[in-house]
Design an enzyme around this catalytic site. Structure first.
Site, mmCIF file in Angstrom:
data_model
loop_
_atom_site.group_PDB
_atom_site.id
_atom_site.type_symbol
_atom_site.label_atom_id
_atom_site.label_comp_id
_atom_site.label_asym_id
_atom_site.label_seq_id
_atom_site.Cartn_x
_atom_site.Cartn_y
_atom_site.Cartn_z
ATOM 1 N N LEU A 586 -30.278 9.022 43.542
ATOM 2 C CA LEU A 586 -30.498 10.217 42.720
ATOM 3 C C LEU A 586 -31.858 10.843 42.994
ATOM 4 O O LEU A 586 -32.022 12.061 42.884
ATOM 5 C CB LEU A 586 -30.403 9.864 41.231
ATOM 6 N N GLY A 589 -39.336 8.253 43.744
ATOM 7 C CA GLY A 589 -40.612 8.478 43.078
ATOM 8 C C GLY A 589 -41.668 7.554 43.623
ATOM 9 O O GLY A 589 -41.420 6.761 44.539
ATOM 10 N N VAL A 594 -34.218 5.712 42.512
ATOM 11 C CA VAL A 594 -33.256 5.701 41.419
ATOM 12 C C VAL A 594 -31.864 5.909 41.992
ATOM 13 O O VAL A 594 -31.628 6.855 42.753
ATOM 14 C CB VAL A 594 -33.575 6.792 40.383
ATOM 15 N N LYS A 607 -33.018 2.092 38.407
ATOM 16 C CA LYS A 607 -34.283 2.298 39.102
ATOM 17 C C LYS A 607 -34.685 1.001 39.782
ATOM 18 O O LYS A 607 -34.898 -0.017 39.120
ATOM 19 C CB LYS A 607 -35.360 2.739 38.114
ATOM 20 N N ASP A 708 -47.947 10.949 32.964
ATOM 21 C CA ASP A 708 -47.391 11.587 34.166
ATOM 22 C C ASP A 708 -46.268 12.539 33.780
ATOM 23 O O ASP A 708 -45.189 12.523 34.365
ATOM 24 C CB ASP A 708 -46.891 10.526 35.148
#
Length: 912
Positions: A586, A589, A594, A607, A708
């Site tokens: 998906l 990061g 993920v 994740k 974040d």
């Protein structure tokens, strides 16, 4: 065709004529209102058709005839105001002070540009029901000395977000102090003296950091204003404080950092020691403390023109200097209780024994007994009591004391009785000597027994836990030894078992293989996070049981994860993600990838944290993330469903969000294929995000900081409702053993200045990032865009520059947005909020709860689809008292930078 083509050039001309006609009609309306006023107030002496030439009337430039100012101040006029006055919709100043006008004040709700309104010194008999409605540009409101019937300050004043001055002394204002004033963070001058206000100053007033002059003196109601004055401590710009002749109580707060020049609190019920933060103020020119119940040393002010503190107080000496040690100690005890007024009335002077202070019994000029039972005391028990070496009996029972019993009280050499029964004390009862009779029942201690120490006391609740002799102690001792031995053996067995398992599982976890040995299945398990925390995970989830659950297609994903004691092996995750196939990715990061997974027919997001970036702190960070996330349950936060660990592997299972990320909907439309969001959808998403962050900041059991926040961490569901994700590396605001003391986290462009330069983390870091996101939602631009010229690459800079010019700013807005007039107005309000959220100084930024309240009014006004009346019932039904109080504490909030930015409608400084 030719004839139609010849007609086309006429269209702009016709439109121009229509616009001119409309302007003439509006001008005629203004002229009619001025003529009506001339008839109602004959002394004006106005005559003729050119109303713009009348004395006191100012019209806009260009000859359009729109009246912009009406200045009739101090002319001794009598008469009434006509209702047609409300049609002066371009009016920016209405100055009627110093006359003898009577009757009702007409509605002013259509005067959206009105910046100055002065009604002082007239004889008006009533205000309109919609008073202050629609006056969104109002900056100065003065209405002193009006013989009105009693009236409360209307809530509509909250719409006057640019209000600088509100002066309404002797204006018959009644009722509790208007808490709505706390929303006016631009307010610099507030004068409500000589009214009929009652009650305390709301804590929310601490948000009025721009306040320079606060005058609430001489309330005429029987109860007057009362309660503590702690809120003034946050008013760092305050220069004048007049609150004399009221019933304020408690001590003067810490005034460090303020700029006070005049401080008048005489004729109140204030108590405590005058703080050095007041006496040391170099800016102070006038001070009056008389007729209170101040205690302790007489304050020593520097030479100032006006000084009045002697009469009616209880200073220990007539001249500045330290009090006796005994007096100092007892005042420290009173400080723990908040310097209660009932004690301050007699706790005066420098000798507590002569005459004896209330509750104090002395022997040989030293305190031997303190009896403050049933005095309605609150606060804490002061450790200073340990200085009273002759104290034999201390009775603080039947009050509302909180906190703990100080351990240092066990050192009192003469103490024989300590009675703290029936309070709200917590912690544990310290271990006193056997000779001390401790009465501690009726509190909130961790043990059911409310006493410790003491031998042979007659009260059934005051028995020693370790001083009883005879045969009872031996069986208890044997039992304790047996339990200890059993526990040691149990831990030894567990240690051997863990060591054995580690040796068998030295091979690194291979997520690409679906074949898992029984031993690996036992070790590599997913632990399920339920509503009450993390399951113990003592054994693997049997494959046959998982198959049984899979067959139950009617069960939903929440039931799958939240069933009591339910655990899934890593095989389930491997199968759900097709061995972590590239086709299931998906997103990627900074801390991993993920994957989309399918569990029991339901989609989840898995994740897989990058083991290379986790480093040696990976296990601690991962467990800290789990410890945080398991406590966080909110409608607008992506829910953690489970997790798995093995070696360096870290797997998290989240709920799946089918609508993608906010970034995809704003900046990646071509790649994502999404259609542009409407303004209504963007406002709803902004409110969802604000509510999620608000929960993290103040409504959860602990305060969490995201660090974040950005569009790629905001996920949308199929209805385009938003949830905040990826707060797994959140740093707990208050240090605990599991706080993540790591490098600065976050994404450049969203980092608050103080965070990027110093690493200092507060909730205002998230507020800054939220403001940047609002800017992206308004403009459709990325926070950093290297494809633009150098002076336009940084969104925050160019946004704050363009917002100063409304027409220039209109061109800066996302061109895909189709905005009505109402939509444009709401966009400007959100833009103003974004500007405040990105203020350079943290204290200039609002709290997230105030962002929620400001956006809520806009979203409610638009009534977007898919927002139910009970949309947040789920998150509040189980909300504890702490969270509810924190939620209710937050009112509408706007903030004004004191540096450069003004409002959209009127200048920051009005010159009239």
């Amino acid at each position: 065709m030719g004839r139609d083509a010849r007609r086309l050039p006429l269209l702009p001309f016709l439109l121009l004529l229509l616009a001119a006609a409309a302007g003439v009609a509006e001008s005629a309306t203004d002229a009619e209102a001025i003529h009506d006023l001339a008839r109602s107030v004959p002394a004006l002496g106005w005559d003729g058709d050119n109303v713009c030439g009348f004395e006191g009337v100012t019209c806009e430039r260009g000859g359009a005839g729109k009246v912009t100012e009406l200045n009739l101040a101090d002319r001794g006029l009598s008469g009434t105001l006509p209702d047609s006055l409300s049609s002066l919709t371009s009016l920016t100043a209405l100055q009627l002070q110093g006359n003898a006008l009577t009757g009702a004040v007409p509605s002013l709700a259509r005067m959206g540009s009105l910046a100055r309104l002065a009604l002082d010194g007239n004889a008006f008999t009533s205000l309109p029901p919609d008073f202050l409605h629609g006056l969104t540009s109002l900056q100065y409101l003065t209405m002193e000395n009006l013989p009105l019937p009693p009236w409360p300050v209307p809530d509509a004043i909250a719409n006057c977000s640019s209000l600088d001055t509100f002066s309404a002394s002797n204006a018959s204002i009644s009722g509790p102090f208007p808490a709505v004033l706390a929303t006016l963070v631009s307010l610099r001058n507030l004068r409500l003296s000589y009214n009929n206000l009652t009650g305390g100053l709301p804590p929310e007033l601490s948000s009025l950091i721009a306040m320079e002059s606060l005058q609430l003196n001489n309330q005429r109601s029987d109860d007057k204003l009362s309660g503590p004055i702690d809120v003034i401590a946050s008013m760092k710009s305050l220069k004048l404080l007049w609150i004399q002749s009221n019933k304020f109580t408690g001590p003067i707060p810490d005034l460090n950092g303020t700029q006070l020049e005049a401080f008048n609190v005489r004729d109140n019920m204030l108590t405590g020691v005058v703080p050095p933060s007041l006496t040391g103020l170099m800016s102070l020119k006038n001070v009056s403390l008389s007729n209170n119940n101040f205690q302790g040393p007489k304050p020593a002010f520097a030479a100032i023109p006006g000084q009045d503190e002697d009469s009616g107080n209880g200073f220990c000496l007539n001249t500045p200097g330290p009090c006796s040690p005994l007096t100092t100690t007892l005042l420290q005890v009173a400080e723990g209780f908040g310097y209660p007024y009932e004690l301050a009335k007699t706790w005066k002077g420098n000798d507590p024994c002569s005459p004896a202070w209330v509750g104090i019994v002395c022997t040989s000029s030293d305190v031997s007994m303190i009896n403050l039972s049933r005095k309605n005391l609150s606060g804490r028990i002061s450790p200073a009591l340990a200085n009273l070496t002759r104290l034999a009996r201390l009775d603080l029972s039947n009050n509302n004391l909180t906190g703990v019993i100080p351990d240092v009280l066990t050192t009192l050499p003469s103490l024989t009785v300590l009675n703290v029964a029936n309070n709200r004390l917590t912690g544990e009862v310290p271990k006193f000597k056997p000779s001390v009779n401790v009465l501690a029942q009726g509190n909130l201690f961790g043990q059911s027994s409310g006493s410790s120490g003491g031998g042979g006391g007659s009260d059934g609740d005051s028995s020693s836990s370790d001083s009883a002799g005879g045969g009872k102690s031996k069986p208890n001792t044997g039992m304790i030894i047996g339990i200890i031995v059993a526990v040691i053996i149990l831990f030894a067995c567990i240690a051997l078992l863990v060591h054995h398992r580690k040796k068998k599982n030295v091979e690194k976890f291979r997520p690409v293989s679906t074949k898992t040995s029984p031993a690996e299945s036992e070790m590599m398990k997913i632990q399920v996070v339920g509503a009450n925390g993390i399951s113990n995970g003592s054994s693997a989830f049997p494959t046959e049981l998982y198959s049984h659950v899979s067959a139950a297609n009617s069960s939903n994903i929440s039931e799958l994860f939240e069933s009591h004691g339910m655990q899934l092996s890593v095989e389930v995750l491997l199968k759900a993600t097709n061995n972590f196939s590239e086709d299931c990715i998906l997103g990627r990061g900074g801390f991993g990838v993920v994957f989309k997974g399918n569990l029991n027919g339901k989609l989840v997001a898995v994740k897989r944290c990058d083991s290379g970036t986790m480093g040696t702190k990976g296990q601690e960070e991962f467990l800290a993330e789990i410890d945080v996330l398991r406590k966080v349950r909110h409608r607008h936060l992506v829910a953690l469903l489970g997790y798995c660990t093995h070696g360096n592997e870290r797997l998290l299972v989240y709920e799946y969000m089918s609508g993608g990320t906010l970034r995809e909907h704003l900046c990646d439309l071509q790649q994502s294929g999404f259609i542009p969001l409407t303004w209504t959808q963007r406002m709803t998403i902004a409110l969802d995000v604000a509510r999620g962050i608000e929960y993290l900041h103040g409504l959860a059991q602990e305060t969490f900081i995201h660090r974040d926040l950005k569009p790629s961490n905001i996920l949308l569901d199929q209805d385009l409702r938003a949830k905040v994700s990826d707060f797994g590396l959140v740093k707990l605001a208050k240090d605990t053993d599991k706080s993540l003391m790591t490098r600065i986290a976050g994404t450049f462009g969203y980092l608050a200045p103080e965070y990027a330069t110093t690493g200092k983390v507060t909730t205002k870091v998230d507020v800054y990032a939220y403001g940047v996101i609002l800017m992206e939602m308004i403009t459709g631009r990325k926070v950093l865009d290297d494809s633009l010229p150098d002076d336009e690459t940084h969104l925050v800079t160019i946004f704050r520059r363009n917002i100063l010019d409304k027409e220039k700013f209109r061109k800066f807005v996302d061109p895909t947005l189709e905005l009505s007039a109402e939509g444009w107005t709401s966009l400007l309000e959100v833009a103003d909020l974004a500007r405040h959220c990105t203020a350079r100084e943290p204290y200039q930024r609002p709290d997230m709860c105030h962002c929620v309240n400001r956006l809520s009014s806009l979203v409610d006004q638009w009534k977007p689809t898919n927002i139910d009346e009970d949309d947040y019932e789920g998150e509040t039904s189980e909300m504890g008292l702490h969270q509810q109080l924190e939620k209710w504490r937050c009112d509408d909030f706007t903030i004004s930078d004191s540096d450069t930015f003004g409002s959209f409608n009127v200048p920051r400084k009005y010159n009239g």
